[in-house]
Write a protein that holds these residues in place. Structure first.
Motif, PDB file in Angstrom:
ATOM      1  N   VAL A 196      28.882  -2.952  19.705  1.00 37.61           N
ATOM      2  CA  VAL A 196      29.945  -2.226  20.408  1.00 37.61           C
ATOM      3  C   VAL A 196      30.478  -1.102  19.526  1.00 37.61           C
ATOM      4  CG1 VAL A 196      32.260  -2.413  21.408  1.00 37.61           C
ATOM      5  CG2 VAL A 196      30.594  -4.253  21.749  1.00 37.61           C
ATOM      6  N   ALA A 197      30.703  -1.405  18.239  1.00 39.09           N
ATOM      7  CA  ALA A 197      31.225  -0.397  17.317  1.00 39.09           C
ATOM      8  C   ALA A 197      30.918  -0.814  15.887  1.00 39.09           C
ATOM      9  CB  ALA A 197      32.727  -0.212  17.502  1.00 39.09           C
ATOM     10  N   THR A 198      30.807   0.166  15.000  1.00 35.46           N
ATOM     11  CA  THR A 198      30.558  -0.115  13.581  1.00 35.46           C
ATOM     12  C   THR A 198      31.500   0.715  12.715  1.00 35.46           C
ATOM     13  OG1 THR A 198      28.848   1.603  13.455  1.00 35.46           O
ATOM     14  CG2 THR A 198      28.123  -0.649  13.952  1.00 35.46           C
ATOM     15  N   ALA A 199      31.886   0.116  11.579  1.00 33.12           N
ATOM     16  CA  ALA A 199      32.641   0.833  10.546  1.00 33.12           C
ATOM     17  C   ALA A 199      31.972   0.483   9.219  1.00 33.12           C
ATOM     18  CB  ALA A 199      34.100   0.415  10.552  1.00 33.12           C
ATOM     19  N   VAL A 200      31.308   1.456   8.613  1.00 34.15           N
ATOM     20  CA  VAL A 200      30.494   1.201   7.422  1.00 34.15           C
ATOM     21  C   VAL A 200      30.895   2.189   6.329  1.00 34.15           C
ATOM     22  CG1 VAL A 200      28.164   1.046   6.494  1.00 34.15           C
ATOM     23  CG2 VAL A 200      28.596   0.411   8.877  1.00 34.15           C
TER      24      VAL A 200
END
Length: 589
Positions: A196-200
């Protein structure tokens, strides 16, 4: 010595417009709870000691996680989490922390069978104890994740070449066992479809100092629906790289949401019962934040109990802390929002500078039961919460909405521009207030315009006619009289048979009404113009409230003209016991 316990709740304003930004957070994201495996693994988190896979037994004793008292600047907590790299079989096994489970399936650090994954059905176990399930349920829509990190490589950073960074990631995903691979080349389309979403973020060396990162989420908009979130941290951004004894410290993970203007309730009285002793009313302020997923967040901030000694009169303050109840499901209808919650919460430390100590965080997990309802002006809620084995606190804020008297046996007649029709069925709600006023609602009012030529019945859904705070008088023998002259706005009805209601489009409408009621029957007349060209006069019930009420049946045999049923369909002949429309009049054979 008996004491009456009084309650004082104070709430600091978050801002001039009362803005809150609370939402779902990561369990034990502050790394303060380590009861699962002592100082070797924080609750709700996993590493090599809870791994599965064909090489799980080989890595279970790696350690590589430890509670640390080295906390970030300004922390109110006592601990952070440290992870470190270790050499295993000649290869650097990077420090690895996850809210999922580690799968050790290959001797090669870059092997496709080495990864972290969301294990939706399994629970991790080590040393005879069971940790939380290796999956964090999640339905929120944060815009970013904040995390404090401190990257401490064992060697001069110039000796690491391109592999000189640690890594932190957060992945919101759908209903599946999502896999975080060390190399993107190992990923596959089915796995990617869950995202759904990524924060990397790759973490740079900052001279071994703490650094707060704010990492924005990038949403895929691929149709996947959020069910879980997976958090990962590692001492190197590339598997097998870095050096033994590289350290990464992590602290205070916080999901960041768009600011939402909270509803603030300040005018509802508060009553408190402690161990059976009730006291009040007191003033209180409550914030209710409405989320996008049909839930609310409910906040009591800087909650303080005050125990008053009856003999000395001394007030003994007991600062409890912040009571936050998150993601409470709600139902909406009739202009109000209702909610119920049964949750296990942990009371948070308050931030009122008048107090140096808060007892709430020491209590650990506390069962809380609450229910209530609110509209735009008022809140009613009850809260059951034990503050220890010997202190049961029951809070009642506001006043429960009174049950209305429902009148649905009295027939209604409607006159439009001088043409009278009826009777029709109607439902009216009358709610008696404490100040000798009533609230009146004619629910789902529909005009039935009958064409004099064709006999067709054309329905015009109007909506809910709501008139509030109408003064009343006693007329004796259980009869209450009322009269109102107000400007109102007609509200949208909720009858599922109609998709459109004309009333809300009219804006402010002047209304005159008068009537009376007893426990069984209602009589009311209403004058209300629905436009410049439509003057509506409504008469409901009979002025003699003791008269027997029944459906009016017009005994008339029609031998000419068209006959329609109540749904506007033409019929050839009338059936006995049925009501029809003939020449604009309801007729029963």
């Amino acid at each position: 010595m008996k004491k009456n316990v009084l309650l004082l709740m104070t709430f600091a304003l978050m801002s001039a417009i009362n803005v809150l930004a609370d939402g779902q957070q990561i369990p034990n994201g502050d790394f303060e709870t380590w009861t699962y495996d002592g100082e070797n693994l924080p609750n709700n988190w996993n590493s090599f000691q809870t791994a599965d896979g064909s090489y799980a037994s080989a890595v279970k004793n790696n350690g590589q996680v430890k509670r640390s008292s080295d906390v970030r600047p300004g922390s109110k907590g006592s601990y952070s989490c440290s992870i470190w790299a270790k050499k295993v079989w000649g290869t650097v096994a990077q420090g690895n922390l996850t809210t999922g489970r580690v799968h050790a399936g290959s001797m090669s650090a870059t092997g496709k069978d080495n990864y972290n994954y969301t294990d939706r059905t399994g629970a991790s176990s080590a040393n005879g104890k069971v940790n939380e399930p290796c999956a964090v349920s999640f339905t929120g829509t944060p815009k970013a994740v904040k995390v404090w990190v401190k990257f401490v490589p064992v060697d001069d950073i110039s000796n690491y070449g391109e592999y000189n960074k640690a890594k932190f990631s957060a992945i919101i995903h759908g209903d599946g066992d999502y896999i975080s691979y060390g190399l993107s080349s190992n990923d596959n389309d089915d796995n990617k479809a869950l995202v759904v979403a990524t924060a990397v973020k790759e973490i740079e060396y900052k001279n071994g100092e703490w650094e707060e990162l704010t990492i924005p989420f990038e949403y895929t908009n691929n149709g996947s629906v959020a069910k879980y979130i997976q958090i990962n941290a590692s001492t190197n951004a590339y598997p097998g790289k870095g050096k033994a004894n590289d350290y990464l410290y992590i602290d205070d993970i916080e999901l960041v949401y768009d600011e939402v203007e909270a509803k603030v309730f300040t005018n509802d009285p508060l009553y408190v019962t402690v161990n059976g002793d009730k006291s009040g009313p007191y003033e209180a302020t409550v914030y209710v934040t409405e989320n996008d997923d049909n839930t609310i967040n409910f906040m009591l901030k800087n909650f303080v109990l005050n125990a008053v000694d009856e003999v000395t009169g001394d007030v003994n303050e007991m600062p409890v802390g912040n009571i936050n109840v998150m993601n409470i499901p709600v139902t909406k209808g009739d202009g109000k929002t209702s909610f119920t919650a049964n949750q296990i919460i942990e009371i948070e430390e308050g931030d009122d500078p008048n107090y140096d100590f808060w007892m709430g965080p020491m209590l650990g997990e506390i069962p809380l039961a609450m229910s209530g309802q609110y509209n735009d002006e008022h809140l009613y809620v009850t809260i059951d919460i034990p503050l220890g084995d010997e202190m049961q606190v029951y809070v009642e804020l506001g006043e429960a909405e009174k049950e209305p008297i429902i009148f649905d046996q009295d027939q209604i007649y409607v006159t439009v521009n001088g043409d009278k029709s009826g009777p029709y069925d109607a439902t009216v709600y009358v709610t008696e207030n404490d100040d000798n006023t009533i609230n009146f609602m004619l629910k789902n009012f529909v005009l039935n315009a009958v064409d004099e030529v064709t006999g067709d019945v054309n329905e015009m859904p109007v909506g809910n006619i709501n008139v509030t705070n109408i003064p009343t008088t006693s007329e004796g023998e259980g009869v209450t009289g009322f009269a109102a002259n107000q400007v109102i706005e007609i509200e949208e009805g909720d009858d599922p048979n109609y998709d459109f209601w004309m009333g809300p489009m009219l804006g402010e409408v002047p209304l005159e009404m008068s009537g009376k009621y007893n426990n069984e029957h209602l009589y009311v007349v209403i004058d209300i113009p629905l436009s410049d060209d439509m003057q509506v006069y409504v008469e409901l019930g009979k002025s003699d409230l003791t008269a027997v009420k029944s459906v009016k049946v017009v005994k008339k045999v029609q031998t000419t003209g068209k006959i329609y049923d109540l749904n506007g369909r033409e019929v050839k002949a009338m059936q006995s016991g049925q009501i029809y429309v003939v020449d604009g009049v309801k007729v029963a054979k």
